[in-house]
Design an enzyme around this catalytic site. Structure first.
Site, PDB file in Angstrom:
ATOM      1  N   LYS A  21      27.477  99.418  11.727  1.00 20.03           N
ATOM      2  CA  LYS A  21      26.757 100.342  10.851  1.00 20.03           C
ATOM      3  C   LYS A  21      27.437 101.701  10.818  1.00 20.03           C
ATOM      4  CE  LYS A  21      22.284  99.857  10.820  1.00 20.03           C
ATOM      5  NZ  LYS A  21      21.080  99.794  11.655  1.00 20.03           N
ATOM      6  N   ARG A  90      19.185 104.940  14.822  1.00 22.29           N
ATOM      7  CA  ARG A  90      19.285 103.518  14.525  1.00 22.29           C
ATOM      8  C   ARG A  90      20.365 102.875  15.372  1.00 22.29           C
ATOM      9  NH1 ARG A  90      20.186 102.849   8.291  1.00 22.29           N
ATOM     10  NH2 ARG A  90      18.549 101.300   8.312  1.00 22.29           N
ATOM     11  N   GLY A  99      17.583  93.057  13.073  1.00 19.79           N
ATOM     12  CA  GLY A  99      16.250  93.213  13.642  1.00 19.79           C
ATOM     13  C   GLY A  99      16.161  93.002  15.145  1.00 19.79           C
ATOM     14  N   MET A 101      17.579  94.817  17.574  1.00 26.75           N
ATOM     15  CA  MET A 101      17.528  96.024  18.408  1.00 26.75           C
ATOM     16  C   MET A 101      16.667  97.073  17.725  1.00 26.75           C
ATOM     17  SD  MET A 101      21.244  96.255  20.121  1.00 26.75           S
ATOM     18  CE  MET A 101      22.026  96.384  18.537  1.00 26.75           C
ATOM     19  N   ARG A 334      27.674  96.536   4.723  1.00 29.01           N
ATOM     20  CA  ARG A 334      28.481  95.704   5.611  1.00 29.01           C
ATOM     21  C   ARG A 334      28.924  94.475   4.820  1.00 29.01           C
ATOM     22  NH1 ARG A 334      23.083  93.923   8.898  1.00 29.01           N
ATOM     23  NH2 ARG A 334      22.225  92.957   7.072  1.00 29.01           N
ATOM     24  N   HIS A 450      13.482  89.016   6.909  1.00 23.02           N
ATOM     25  CA  HIS A 450      13.988  88.646   8.231  1.00 23.02           C
ATOM     26  C   HIS A 450      14.290  87.151   8.320  1.00 23.02           C
ATOM     27  CE1 HIS A 450      13.421  87.380  12.462  1.00 23.02           C
ATOM     28  NE2 HIS A 450      14.145  88.463  12.704  1.00 23.02           N
ATOM     29  N   SER A 782      47.645  61.403  25.677  1.00 27.60           N
ATOM     30  CA  SER A 782      46.524  61.823  24.858  1.00 27.60           C
ATOM     31  C   SER A 782      45.451  62.320  25.820  1.00 27.60           C
ATOM     32  CB  SER A 782      45.998  60.653  24.026  1.00 27.60           C
ATOM     33  OG  SER A 782      44.893  61.082  23.268  1.00 27.60           O
ATOM     34  N   CYS A 850      42.069  63.273  22.275  1.00 27.95           N
ATOM     35  CA  CYS A 850      41.169  62.359  21.582  1.00 27.95           C
ATOM     36  C   CYS A 850      39.734  62.439  22.096  1.00 27.95           C
ATOM     37  CB  CYS A 850      41.680  60.921  21.651  1.00 27.95           C
ATOM     38  SG  CYS A 850      41.793  60.279  23.334  1.00 27.95           S
ATOM     39  N   TYR A 870      48.921  66.677  17.846  1.00 26.05           N
ATOM     40  CA  TYR A 870      47.806  66.279  16.977  1.00 26.05           C
ATOM     41  C   TYR A 870      46.471  66.364  17.704  1.00 26.05           C
ATOM     42  CZ  TYR A 870      47.831  61.757  19.404  1.00 26.05           C
ATOM     43  OH  TYR A 870      47.763  60.788  20.358  1.00 26.05           O
TER      44      TYR A 870
HETATM   45  C1  PEP Z   1      37.755  60.844  26.814  1.00 27.44           C
HETATM   46  O1  PEP Z   1      37.424  60.594  27.972  1.00 27.44           O
HETATM   47  O2  PEP Z   1      37.897  61.990  26.387  1.00 27.44           O
HETATM   48  C2  PEP Z   1      37.963  59.758  25.855  1.00 27.44           C
HETATM   49  C3  PEP Z   1      38.387  60.017  24.634  1.00 27.44           C
HETATM   50  O3  PEP Z   1      37.649  58.495  26.257  1.00 27.44           O
HETATM   51  P1  PEP Z   1      36.146  57.959  26.300  1.00 27.44           P
HETATM   52  O4  PEP Z   1      35.311  58.956  25.583  1.00 27.44           O
HETATM   53  O5  PEP Z   1      36.171  56.632  25.645  1.00 27.44           O
HETATM   54  O6  PEP Z   1      35.891  57.894  27.766  1.00 27.44           O
END
Ligand code: PEP
Ligand code: MG
Length: 890
Positions: A21, A90, A99, A101, A334, A450, A782, A850, A870
């Site tokens: 503000k 303020r 709202g 504070m 803002r 609000h 992974s 993963c 990835y």
């Molecule tokens: C994990 O453990 O992150 C994984 C991808 O394998 P799962 O979830 O199948 O144990």
């Protein structure tokens, strides 16, 4: 150290120091816009105050100097008896906390100066009303008096006059009310309402500092993931009055529609009213466009200022303004909060206007917003009964049981109910309930009330100002225009995109954004005012920018196909456990587990082989030309056996009948033998491959034969084999030898050259720590961040979120579950180490993730930063991951 800045000294980039503000008031002042003069106490002053319990030593002096300057500029002194300067105090933190504070208006009024204000304004009623408001607000927020006490006294005064409208109280009524209020203050706090204006100001400043740590503010920060140590700035601003008569008023406005992004005039105006009246939704407001008829000069000036602000900030702005006797004043601006759809549309509109480039546009939308746009929407059918039509305040399709207070909302939602919080209007005390509810429905207040502002901030569905509804929170019910009574617990559906409210559950349709990803929208259709086109343009730009590839966690051809349509560049995790399920396969798995000789075991594996090969054929066909990382069997074997209690009962019954079943008996023995206290830390993952001869070999053979067959048919299968739950390179080496032998056999028997990478998951702390060694035997890693989080924290991933995480979140131990967003400092540090150690051993090591974190916006940024190749996530999260990977690369 300088703790106080005049509005002429700051600018919009000083939000850390001056709060949002303060920084924006300074920016507007320097743009030459009509801002009432004032000054800002910095967040640094607040931090000192909160740490030490008192003001920094130099603060009093500094405030005095700025107050002097302000008094000189205004030509009158704070609280001066014959013509008082009045100020507002303020709060204003770096991130807006609507709202949450405290704010105190009309500082400087006293028994003496109220008379001066009456004389100067020529309006006695106004002066006493302002004083009444000061004692009330000061009593409640600064002195901690229960607000209800003032409300009740006000109600009594109105009742005595036979009215329900504040405006029917005249000057002498208000004068009496001031005395009553002062008496309440004296009785409740043991001290008189302070008459010295500087005392009032200092106490109000301290109260605002303190409000940073109020319950509401803390809860809001946790919800919004705002750090706790920022502190708030305090703005001291000369008062202007919207309650001086019909030529005065106050309003809030947006430079474009915050729910759709459409260009136009959006706002609410209330004549003869003061600031909080509009936002609190106490009286029903006028649409801003009606101001043109009331006061064309101010309206035109306001439009010009809004235009100027939008060009200056290059974004949607929201503003608060007041008109005092025909003179326009800007009280705040803002960058405005907006819905997800508006965020995408506005970003692209601004690109088209030449105000920002595509990078900036991409920066301004988030994966969280995209995820919201992928939710389904209502498709009312003939049986859907609409009972009200309020304002579309925050989009979404919410269905739930009606509740009328925050407490019940929280209680019911904890026991798994979906609830809709229904209130006449909300205030900051309703925050818990708003968080717990699926959606919020109010009968009063505009799009800037609000309820609307907070719901939009949380991405929660909200319909507000549904005036046909008579809400009776005491009796826990509301009545519709045609007299139907809806009780607590009845189901309603509220549509935040249209403002419509239905009784019962309304069916839902997929979102157009999902249809776009699915490819089921016909090209060129103008869907939802360009929303789909905006999503398309920003997704395409994210794809241009991102370095991370995005793969899917998908176990079958159908999910793989969807993932592909959503833009996945392969499968990062195909869990093979489902290939052991189903009537026929389960039986063979039982045989496999029960086998005590090679012949039985080989026979069971021999039956499973062609079934699994068939699954892989389909999957590789669906993912032709893209990598498919197949993970060998991971879960504990007992998951494939009958339930121990059921089986025991069956065996006991058979024994009672004197007709024992040989197979059941052996099965029961096996179940007992396989029973583990901690199955997640037991016989699973690579350990299965090591103790059950031929199991992993069968899986690899199925993969290789399917790949060979696809190749012979002209396809381009790209499987990779992944070993789960490895803790040491020795485990991997043994399994690897077996896999390589099988691959060589299949290559020679089919005559097809196969290039199948072998890699491992990194999901145990030991694997991460010894990643340098493990990389000797792995061509890719992974990160299984689900198990890695579980084992690093020692948190059972299946239990803790439902048991004690709420307490952890409430205590602020973490702001978000580490199973949802990667814990950078702990789990993340191990990932980082493993990346570096793995690449040191094998520079071309391919690296991915993963676990569930692969589709979480914050975590995607982390994985980008540590240099993974990835992320892999569920098909539905693919677009979010693509967008965030693009944003991470900006
Ligand atoms: C994990 O453990 O992150 C994984 C991808 O394998 P799962 O979830 O199948 O144990
Ligand atoms: Mg795992």
């Amino acid at each position: 150290q300088k703790f106080v800045y005049s509005f002429t000294e700051g600018n919009k980039d000083l939000k850390d120091l001056l709060g949002g503000k303060g920084a924006n008031l300074a920016e507007m002042t320097n743009l030459g816009l009509p801002v009432p003069p004032g000054f800002t106490l910095t967040t640094e002053a607040c931090k000192v105050f909160l740490e030490t319990g008192s003001e920094p030593a130099s603060l009093h002096e500094e405030v005095s100097a700025h107050l002097d300057a302000l008094e000189r500029e205004m030509g009158k002194k704070l609280g001066q008896a014959d013509d008082p300067l009045l100020v507002s105090v303020r709060s204003g933190a770096k991130f807006s906390m609507p709202g949450m504070m405290d704010t105190v208006l009309n500082i400087g009024l006293s028994d003496a100066s109220v008379l001066g204000l009456a004389a100067q304004s020529g309006n006695e009623r106004f002066a006493w009303d302002s004083y009444r408001r000061l004692v009330q607000m000061f009593g409640k927020t600064v002195l901690g008096v229960e607000g209800e006490l003032f409300e009740e006294a006000l109600d009594e005064a109105k009742a005595a006059k036979g009215t329900t409208d504040d405006l029917d109280l005249d000057a002498s009524d208000l004068q009496v009310l001031v005395d009553t209020f002062k008496a309440i203050v004296l009785r409740e706090t043991g001290r008189a309402f302070p008459q010295d204006p500087r005392d009032q100001m200092d106490l109000a400043i301290h109260a605002v500092f303190h409000s940073w740590n109020g319950d509401r503010a803390r809860l809001y920060r946790r919800q919004e993931r705002i750090p706790n140590d920022l502190g708030t700035a305090v703005n001291v601003c000369s008062m202007v009055f919207g309650n001086l008569g019909e030529d005065s008023g106050t309003g809030v406005a947006f430079t474009r529609d915050p729910s759709t992004g459409a260009v136009g005039v959006y706002g609410d105006y209330l004549s003869n009213a003061q600031g909080e009246d509009v936002v609190a939704g106490i009286r029903n407001t006028l649409q801003l466009s009606e101001l043109e008829k009331l006061d064309k000069k101010s309206y035109d000036e306001l439009m010009a200022i809004m235009h100027k602000l939008e060009l200056h900030y290059r974004d949607l702005c929201d503003i608060e303004f007041t008109i005092e006797r025909g003179k326009l004043w800007m009280l705040q601006t803002r960058i405005g909060k907006r819905t997800a759809a508006a965020a995408f549309r506005i970003a692209v509109q601004l690109v088209d206007q030449g105000l920002i480039d595509l990078d900036e546009a991409l920066h301004r939308v988030t994966g969280g917003q995209l995820a919201q746009l992928m939710f389904p929407r209502f498709a009312p059918d003939a049986s859907s009964k609409r009972v009200a039509w309020g304002l579309a305040a925050s989009p979404g399709a919410a269905v739930g049981k009606v509740v009328f207070d925050s407490y019940t909302a929280v209680k019911w939602s904890r026991s798994g109910e979906k609830v809709i919080l229904v209130r006449r209007e909300t205030n900051p005390d309703d925050l818990d309930g708003m968080i717990a509810a699926e959606g919020i429905l109010t009968s009063r207040g505009g799009k800037t009330s609000h309820a609307a502002v907070v719901a939009r901030g949380m991405g929660k569905t909200c319909v507000c100002g549904a005036e046909e509804l008579e809400v009776d929170t005491k009796r826990r019910r509301f009545t519709t225009a045609d007299g139907q009574v809806v009780e607590e617990g009845d189901v309603v559906s509220i549509d935040g995109a249209t403002g419509k409210v239905y009784l019962g559950e309304v069916p839902v349709l997929p979102s157009p954004v999902v249809e776009y990803f699915e490819g089921t929208l016909h090209a060129g259709a103008d869907v939802q005012g360009g929303l789909v086109q905006a999503v398309h343009r920003l997704m395409s730009h994210a794809d241009v920018r991102r370095r991370l590839a995005v793969r899917a966690n998908a176990d079958n051809a159908e999910d793989g196909g969807r993932a592909r349509r959503y833009g996945a560049q392969g499968i990062g995790l195909c869990r093979t456990e489902h290939m052991f399920l189903g009537e026929e396969r389960r039986k063979e798995v039982e045989h496999l587990i029960l086998a005590d000789n090679d012949k039985d075991r080989e026979s069971a594996l021999g039956t499973l082989l062609p079934l699994q090969k068939g699954d892989f054929l389909e999957l590789f066909q669906a993912m032709d030309g893209l990598p498919v990382t197949v993970r060998l069997l991971d879960p504990p074997l007992h998951e494939f056996l009958p339930d121990i209690t059921e089986l025991s009962v069956r065996v006991a019954l058979a024994e009672a009948r004197k007709d024992p079943n040989e197979n059941d008996l052996r099965l029961l023995q096996a179940v007992h033998k396989l029973h583990e206290q901690n199955p997640m830390l037991g016989l699973r993952g690579v350990r299965l491959g090591l103790v059950i001869p031929g199991l992993f070999g069968m899986q690899v053979r199925a993969i290789a034969e399917a790949a060979a067959e696809r190749k012979l048919a002209g396809g381009d299968p790209r499987p990779e084999v992944m070993i789960p739950l490895v803790g040491t390179v020795q485990e991997l080496e043994i399994v690897r030898d077996e896999c390589e032998r099988v691959l060589a056999e299949v290559a020679s028997s089919t005559g097809v050259q196969l290039d199948i990478k072998l890699g491992t998951m990194i999901e145990l702390p030991r694997a991460a720590v010894t990643a340098g060694q493990i990389a000797e035997a792995a061509e890719f890693f992974s990160f299984g961040t689900n198990d890695l989080t579980q084992t690093v924290w020692g948190f059972s991933r299946d239990d803790v979120e439902a048991s004690f995480f709420t307490a952890y979140l409430e205590k602020g131990i973490f702001g978000v579950s580490p199973f949802e967003t990667i814990d950078r400092d702990g789990v993340g540090a191990l990932v980082k180490h493993a990346v570096e150690a793995g690449r040191a051993t094998r520079p071309d090591l391919k690296l991915g993730v993963c676990g569930e974190h692969g589709g979480d916006p914050d975590s995607v940024h982390f994985f980008h930063e540590v240099g993974l190749d990835y992320v892999s996530c569920s098909p539905f999260r693919i677009p979010v991951a693509r967008l965030e990977a693009g944003r991470a690369a900006l």
